[in-house]
Design a protein around this motif. Sequence first.
Motif, PDB file in Angstrom:
ATOM      1  N   ASP A 147       0.872  -1.399   0.302  1.00  0.00           N
ATOM      2  CA  ASP A 147      -0.060  -0.059  -0.190  1.00  0.00           C
ATOM      3  C   ASP A 147       0.797   0.969   0.290  1.00  0.00           C
ATOM      4  OD1 ASP A 147      -1.500   2.675   0.828  1.00  0.00           O
ATOM      5  OD2 ASP A 147      -2.701   1.376   2.417  1.00  0.00           O
ATOM      6  N   ASP A 195       1.034   2.743   3.397  1.00  0.00           N
ATOM      7  CA  ASP A 195       1.759   2.752   4.365  1.00  0.00           C
ATOM      8  C   ASP A 195       3.445   2.448   4.857  1.00  0.00           C
ATOM      9  OD1 ASP A 195       2.237   0.710   6.732  1.00  0.00           O
ATOM     10  OD2 ASP A 195       0.769  -1.332   5.202  1.00  0.00           O
ATOM     11  N   GLN A 230      -3.240   1.606   7.762  1.00  0.00           N
ATOM     12  CA  GLN A 230      -2.800   1.154   7.940  1.00  0.00           C
ATOM     13  C   GLN A 230      -2.143   0.787   8.986  1.00  0.00           C
ATOM     14  OE1 GLN A 230      -3.660   4.431   6.082  1.00  0.00           O
ATOM     15  NE2 GLN A 230      -3.676   3.882   4.622  1.00  0.00           N
ATOM     16  N   TYR A 256      -1.026  -3.191   9.667  1.00  0.00           N
ATOM     17  CA  TYR A 256       0.307  -3.692  10.583  1.00  0.00           C
ATOM     18  C   TYR A 256       0.491  -3.850  11.772  1.00  0.00           C
ATOM     19  CZ  TYR A 256       5.039  -2.715  11.695  1.00  0.00           C
ATOM     20  OH  TYR A 256       6.518  -2.217  12.135  1.00  0.00           O
TER      21      TYR A 256
END
Length: 288
Positions: free
Chosen positions: A66, A69, A177, A181
Motif C-alpha cells: 500500500d 503504508d 494502515q 500493520y
Amino acid sequence: MLVLSCSTKLLILENMLRSHFPESLKVYGAVMNINRGNPFQKEVVLDAWPDFKAVITRQQREAETDNLDHYTNAYAVFYKDATAYQRLLEEHDVINWDQVFQIQGLQSELSDISKAVANSKRLDVKLTSFKAVHFSPVSSLPDTSFLPASSPRSLTALGVGDAELLNRTWSRGGNPQCLRYLARLVACFPSACVRDARGRPVSWGLTDQFATMCHGYTLPEHRRRGYGRLVALALAAKLQRRGFPAQGNVLDDNAPSISLLRGVHARFLPCRFHRLILTPAPAAPQAP
C-alpha cells in the motif's frame, strides 16, 4: 546492487552482522526474521558480497504493498562506509521513491545522507530520534502474584483481535494502515500482555519487523501496578529464548518509560535510533 537470496549466504550475513553491534541491530533483527520463515516478506540488498560496505533490508518486490503504508514500507540500514550507503541509496530500483516509507538505523550519518538524497527527489522528510536500549539476559520473571487472581491466564500473548485497541492507543496509530500493520505484527512476532478478569488487555508490548520491542503501553486506569515492568521482562525473555537480542527505543522525554527501563536494568546504548518517514511531493496538476 545485489539482492542476497541464498539461504546459506543470509545465515553468513547474520553472523557477520553480530560483530557490528549495536549499530547493526535493526538490520540484524530483520535478517534473523528472514532466516526464520520470513513472515514479513523481507529481502536484503547489498552493494557487494561478501565484502559489503552497505546493506539495506526492504519489502520483497513481489509483496503486496500500500503506497500510503509507511509502517510496512520500511527499510533498515547498516553501513561500514557512509559513502557506500549513499551510493546504494541513489542506485536505481533500491528504494521505491513513489510511496510513503520509512528508513531506520542506528548510525549518526544516516539521517543526513537519507535527507539529502530525499530532498533531491523532492520528498518531505520527518525525522525522529530516540534513545536505543538493550535488555540484559532475563533469567527469571518477577513475581506475578499481584495479577488478577480471577484470571489464571492473566499473562498471555496478544491476539489479532486486540489490534483495534492497539491502533487506538498507539501514538503513531489511529488509521487503517496502522491497524493492518499491528494485526500482522501480532500474528507474526512475539508479544506479551496482561489481561483483566474479563480477558481484556490492560498492559502489553509487541515486537516489530526488525525484532524491536515496541508499543509498550498500559491503560491509564491500570498504571502504577507493575504491569509494564512485567510485560517488558516477559517479552524480553521470549525474544532471548528464541535467540534474538531484546532491543527497543524510547523518546528522550518519555520519563515513565525511561524510569521503567532503568528499573529493569536495561542498558542505554551509545548510539541513537533514527527513524525517517519520507513522503513524495504531490504531483503537480497538469495544464489543461
